[in-house]
Design a protein around this motif. Structure first.
Motif, PDB file in Angstrom:
ATOM      1  N   ASP A   1      94.337  92.660  31.644  1.00 53.34           N
ATOM      2  CA  ASP A   1      93.916  92.625  33.037  1.00 53.34           C
ATOM      3  C   ASP A   1      92.836  91.589  33.316  1.00 53.34           C
ATOM      4  OD1 ASP A   1      95.643  94.724  33.630  1.00 53.34           O
ATOM      5  OD2 ASP A   1      94.134  96.254  33.205  1.00 53.34           O
ATOM      6  N   ILE A   2      92.146  91.133  32.283  1.00 48.14           N
ATOM      7  CA  ILE A   2      91.020  90.217  32.489  1.00 48.14           C
ATOM      8  C   ILE A   2      91.442  88.755  32.370  1.00 48.14           C
ATOM      9  CG2 ILE A   2      88.793  89.470  31.568  1.00 48.14           C
ATOM     10  CD1 ILE A   2      88.197  92.297  30.835  1.00 48.14           C
ATOM     11  N   ARG A   3      92.160  88.418  31.300  1.00 48.04           N
ATOM     12  CA  ARG A   3      92.503  87.015  31.047  1.00 48.04           C
ATOM     13  C   ARG A   3      93.942  86.669  31.399  1.00 48.04           C
ATOM     14  NH1 ARG A   3      91.217  86.822  24.875  1.00 48.04           N
ATOM     15  NH2 ARG A   3      92.729  88.517  25.079  1.00 48.04           N
ATOM     16  N   GLY A   4      94.758  87.704  31.613  1.00 46.91           N
ATOM     17  CA  GLY A   4      96.154  87.455  31.946  1.00 46.91           C
ATOM     18  C   GLY A   4      96.993  86.999  30.768  1.00 46.91           C
ATOM     19  N   GLN A   5      96.514  87.245  29.549  1.00 39.85           N
ATOM     20  CA  GLN A   5      97.245  86.849  28.347  1.00 39.85           C
ATOM     21  C   GLN A   5      98.022  88.037  27.782  1.00 39.85           C
ATOM     22  OE1 GLN A   5      94.404  85.213  25.596  1.00 39.85           O
ATOM     23  NE2 GLN A   5      93.656  83.680  27.034  1.00 39.85           N
ATOM     24  N   PRO A   6      99.176  87.780  27.138  1.00 39.01           N
ATOM     25  CA  PRO A   6      99.944  88.878  26.530  1.00 39.01           C
ATOM     26  C   PRO A   6      99.108  89.619  25.489  1.00 39.01           C
ATOM     27  CG  PRO A   6     101.255  86.870  26.615  1.00 39.01           C
ATOM     28  CD  PRO A   6      99.860  86.471  26.962  1.00 39.01           C
ATOM     29  N   LEU A   7      99.068  90.927  25.598  1.00 39.00           N
ATOM     30  CA  LEU A   7      98.287  91.710  24.636  1.00 39.00           C
ATOM     31  C   LEU A   7      98.797  91.537  23.214  1.00 39.00           C
ATOM     32  CD1 LEU A   7      97.755  95.162  26.425  1.00 39.00           C
ATOM     33  CD2 LEU A   7      96.053  93.379  26.017  1.00 39.00           C
ATOM     34  N   PHE A   8     100.110  91.424  23.082  1.00 35.09           N
ATOM     35  CA  PHE A   8     100.723  91.427  21.752  1.00 35.09           C
ATOM     36  C   PHE A   8     101.373  90.094  21.398  1.00 35.09           C
ATOM     37  CE2 PHE A   8     101.089  95.689  23.718  1.00 35.09           C
ATOM     38  CZ  PHE A   8     100.211  96.371  22.881  1.00 35.09           C
ATOM     39  N   GLY A   9     100.987  89.022  22.100  1.00 31.26           N
ATOM     40  CA  GLY A   9     101.669  87.739  21.931  1.00 31.26           C
ATOM     41  C   GLY A   9     101.074  86.793  20.913  1.00 31.26           C
ATOM     42  N   GLY A  10     100.051  87.211  20.204  1.00 31.24           N
ATOM     43  CA  GLY A  10      99.435  86.284  19.255  1.00 31.24           C
ATOM     44  C   GLY A  10      98.563  85.276  19.983  1.00 31.24           C
ATOM     45  N   VAL A  11      98.593  84.008  19.550  1.00 30.17           N
ATOM     46  CA  VAL A  11      97.700  82.994  20.115  1.00 30.17           C
ATOM     47  C   VAL A  11      98.362  82.133  21.186  1.00 30.17           C
ATOM     48  CG1 VAL A  11      96.266  82.842  18.061  1.00 30.17           C
ATOM     49  CG2 VAL A  11      98.286  81.392  18.242  1.00 30.17           C
ATOM     50  N   THR A  12      99.675  82.177  21.298  1.00 30.90           N
ATOM     51  CA  THR A  12     100.342  81.290  22.263  1.00 30.90           C
ATOM     52  C   THR A  12     101.432  82.033  23.028  1.00 30.90           C
ATOM     53  OG1 THR A  12     101.988  80.565  20.622  1.00 30.90           O
ATOM     54  CG2 THR A  12      99.964  79.273  20.801  1.00 30.90           C
ATOM     55  N   GLY A  13     101.892  81.378  24.089  1.00 34.62           N
ATOM     56  CA  GLY A  13     103.041  81.886  24.834  1.00 34.62           C
ATOM     57  C   GLY A  13     102.672  82.734  26.030  1.00 34.62           C
ATOM     58  N   ASP A  14     103.554  82.697  27.045  1.00 33.99           N
ATOM     59  CA  ASP A  14     103.361  83.502  28.245  1.00 33.99           C
ATOM     60  C   ASP A  14     103.905  84.911  28.069  1.00 33.99           C
ATOM     61  OD1 ASP A  14     102.191  81.401  29.601  1.00 33.99           O
ATOM     62  OD2 ASP A  14     104.115  80.628  30.300  1.00 33.99           O
ATOM     63  N   SER A  15     104.810  85.072  27.121  1.00 37.60           N
ATOM     64  CA  SER A  15     105.406  86.382  26.853  1.00 37.60           C
ATOM     65  C   SER A  15     105.359  86.648  25.356  1.00 37.60           C
ATOM     66  CB  SER A  15     106.860  86.433  27.329  1.00 37.60           C
ATOM     67  OG  SER A  15     106.936  86.232  28.736  1.00 37.60           O
ATOM     68  N   ALA A  16     105.156  87.915  25.023  1.00 40.61           N
ATOM     69  CA  ALA A  16     105.135  88.276  23.605  1.00 40.61           C
ATOM     70  C   ALA A  16     106.552  88.406  23.062  1.00 40.61           C
ATOM     71  CB  ALA A  16     104.369  89.582  23.412  1.00 40.61           C
ATOM     72  N   TYR A  17     107.464  88.937  23.885  1.00 40.43           N
ATOM     73  CA  TYR A  17     108.849  89.177  23.454  1.00 40.43           C
ATOM     74  C   TYR A  17     109.826  88.632  24.480  1.00 40.43           C
ATOM     75  CZ  TYR A  17     107.368  91.959  19.512  1.00 40.43           C
ATOM     76  OH  TYR A  17     106.824  92.346  18.322  1.00 40.43           O
TER      77      TYR A  17
END
Length: 299
Positions: free
Chosen positions: A130-146
């Motif tokens: 909710d704060i940074r808009g990054q995937p919680l489970f996506g590692g270090v890159t990407g807009d989507s984790a899966y």
């Protein structure tokens, strides 16, 4: 003995100037509540104040980072709790699916619900913080984790572990966890496990064997999620401890700063009163002396 009139004026004026400066300084210290430490007035104290200010500024950044990391960790744990809930329901359905007495329509209904659970898990796996808009489970890159592949399978689209957030000098913490340690690992792929059972139930093909395989896989997935939540919980506890330590250090630092920089109002008030009293007496004496004839100084 002849007393120099100019010497009398010079001494009196010098004393009154000094007393006035002392009174002005005390009044300023009282009004501002600060001693006005500078590199000129107290070099050592000034350097110490600069060090305290720099440390306080650095801690403010770390405190903000701790708040961000704590928030993301809390959201990660909440999301994993939702994953657990879905897996527990899938486990119940897999147990029911192993029942030979179910009708084809019952098995098909269970298959549909399992497909819905798989979709829900896919959505949870792609949750963004909710704060940074990054995937919680996506590692270090990407807009989507899966991502969903053309054949309907679901695979990890991220890279590595989440970036760590600095929370102290030389210390950082990962605010979330890679999906590869939660949803898909060498031991279990919860999307494939649930999807395979759903397909078997809908098609009616070797349901009992599929249910047995699913039960083993779902239990393994639950173990993964439990371990992931324990990891997140440990990081959260570490952040709580770091926050408490930072608060204690900040309080000690503030006490040091206050001792160097803040005015002791009571003491300053006493000094002001003393300076004003002596100044008043000196002014009165000076006035009386200057009103006398020069001959009054001759003997």
């Amino acid at each position: 003995m002849r007393i120099s009139t100019s010497q009398m004026y010079s001494q009196s004026t010098s004393l009154m100037t000094k007393l006035t400066a002392q009174a002005d300084k005390a009044q300023t210290q009282i009004a501002t509540t600060k001693l006005g430490v500078t590199a000129v007035t107290d070099a050592a104290a000034y350097v110490k104040l600069q060090q305290i200010t720099q440390a306080t500024t650095a801690d403010a950044t770390y405190k903000s980072n701790i708040n961000v990391a704590s928030s993301v960790l809390a959201q990660t744990d909440q999301t994993l709790e939702s994953v657990e809930t879905q897996l527990q329901r899938a486990l119940e359905l897999a147990t029911r699916a192993a029942n030979d007495t179910l009708s084809d329509s019952d098995r098909a209904a269970i298959g549909e619900e399992l497909s819905a659970i798989r979709d829900t898990l896919y959505g949870l796996a792609n949750t963004k913080d909710d704060i940074r808009g990054q995937p919680l489970f996506g590692g270090v890159t990407g807009d989507s984790a899966y991502v969903k592949n053309d054949d309907g399978s679901i695979s990890f689209a991220g890279t590595g572990e989440p970036s760590a957030i600095p929370v102290a000098d030389g210390e950082s913490i990962q605010p979330s966890i890679s999906g590869q340690r939660v949803f898909t690992t060498d031991q279990a792929d919860m999307f494939a496990i649930i999807g395979d059972l759903a397909d078997a139930l809908k098609s009616g093909t070797d349901v009992k064997a599929a249910a047995g395989t699913a039960l083993t896989g779902i239990n393994a997935s639950l173990d993964q999620v439990t371990l992931a939540r324990a990891t997140i919980g440990a990081r959260g506890a570490r952040l709580d401890l770091k926050s408490e330590q930072m608060t204690a250090v900040a309080e000690t630092r503030e006490t040091m700063r206050s001792g160097i920089e803040d005015t002791d109002i009571a003491s300053a008030t006493i000094e002001l009163q003393k300076a004003l009293t002596v100044l008043s007496a000196t002014q009165s004496t000076f006035t009386k002396l200057t009103s006398l004839s020069l001959f009054n100084y001759l003997k």
